[in-house]
Design a protein around this motif. Structure first.
Motif, PDB file in Angstrom:
ATOM      1  N   CYS A  29     -24.020  20.805  39.252  1.00 20.20           N
ATOM      2  CA  CYS A  29     -24.182  19.455  38.991  1.00 20.20           C
ATOM      3  C   CYS A  29     -25.602  19.019  39.254  1.00 20.20           C
ATOM      4  N   SER A  30     -26.298  19.768  40.234  1.00 22.26           N
ATOM      5  CA  SER A  30     -27.528  19.417  40.627  1.00 22.26           C
ATOM      6  C   SER A  30     -28.737  19.960  39.625  1.00 22.26           C
ATOM      7  N   VAL A  31     -28.147  21.305  39.036  1.00 28.27           N
ATOM      8  CA  VAL A  31     -28.694  21.836  37.923  1.00 28.27           C
ATOM      9  C   VAL A  31     -28.733  20.364  36.579  1.00 28.27           C
ATOM     10  N   LEU A  32     -27.872  20.029  36.538  1.00 31.54           N
ATOM     11  CA  LEU A  32     -27.612  18.960  35.335  1.00 31.54           C
ATOM     12  C   LEU A  32     -28.821  17.891  35.676  1.00 31.54           C
ATOM     13  N   ALA A  33     -29.053  17.573  36.756  1.00 33.28           N
ATOM     14  CA  ALA A  33     -29.951  16.471  37.197  1.00 33.28           C
ATOM     15  C   ALA A  33     -31.559  17.024  36.790  1.00 33.28           C
ATOM     16  N   GLU A  34     -31.689  18.332  37.269  1.00 34.46           N
ATOM     17  CA  GLU A  34     -32.805  18.805  36.732  1.00 34.46           C
ATOM     18  C   GLU A  34     -33.173  18.944  35.374  1.00 34.46           C
ATOM     19  N   ASP A  35     -32.033  19.646  34.728  1.00 33.83           N
ATOM     20  CA  ASP A  35     -32.160  19.443  33.240  1.00 33.83           C
ATOM     21  C   ASP A  35     -32.470  18.223  32.682  1.00 33.83           C
ATOM     22  N   ALA A  36     -31.709  17.183  33.194  1.00 33.28           N
ATOM     23  CA  ALA A  36     -32.007  15.679  32.521  1.00 33.28           C
ATOM     24  C   ALA A  36     -33.363  15.210  32.916  1.00 33.28           C
ATOM     25  N   ILE A  37     -33.839  15.505  34.048  1.00 31.98           N
ATOM     26  CA  ILE A  37     -35.333  15.017  34.292  1.00 31.98           C
ATOM     27  C   ILE A  37     -36.348  15.825  33.039  1.00 31.98           C
ATOM     28  N   ARG A  38     -36.245  17.059  33.116  1.00 28.71           N
ATOM     29  CA  ARG A  38     -36.962  17.950  32.120  1.00 28.71           C
ATOM     30  C   ARG A  38     -36.761  17.374  30.783  1.00 28.71           C
TER      31      ARG A  38
END
Ligand code: FES
Length: 140
Positions: free
Chosen positions: A107-116
């Protein structure tokens, strides 16, 4: 599995829910999905063209509590940073801040991906090469 107080706080009072004008050249939009669970996150940033500072960030997440909390936190963290500073935010920072358990790391990976993805979209719109440092405005 118990959610941490910080996850519950972001879940109950998500920061910066909403959307920005996708068509604006100052706005970058990241739309990402997690293959693990099918949850989807949209994160948008509005970047000051002079300073490259992210002045506004909004999100909308169709997903679990951790994904909502991660994206809410991400919008708080990117605001006030330049795009290149924001790219340094890692999912591990989010995991630590929200005390996410191993099953919720994606779920946190999703947030990092979304920022990128949002920053990548902004860079593309503004003719900044992916991964390149944004040129600072020349001093007058
Ligand atoms: Fe998939 Fe949280 S369970 S994003």
């Amino acid at each position: 599995m118990a959610y941490s107080d910080k996850v519950i706080d972001h879940y109950n009072n998500p920061r910066n829910v909403g959307q920005l004008d996708k068509a604006s050249s100052e706005v970058g939009t990241g739309l990402v999905g997690a293959p693990e669970c099918g949850d989807v996150m949209r994160l948008q940033i509005r970047v000051n063209p002079e300073t490259q500072v992210i002045e506004e960030a909004k999100f909308k997440t169709f997903g679990c509590g951790s994904a909502i909390a991660s994206s809410s936190l991400a919008t708080e963290w990117v605001k006030g940073r330049t795009v290149d500073e924001a790219l340094k935010i890692q999912n591990t920072d989010i995991v630590k801040e929200l005390s996410l358990p191993p099953v919720k790391i994606h779920c946190s990976v999703l947030a990092e991906d979304a920022i990128r993805a949002a920053i990548g979209d902004w860079k593309k719109k503004n003719g900044v090469a992916e991964g390149a440092e944004v040129a600072q405005p020349t001093a007058r």
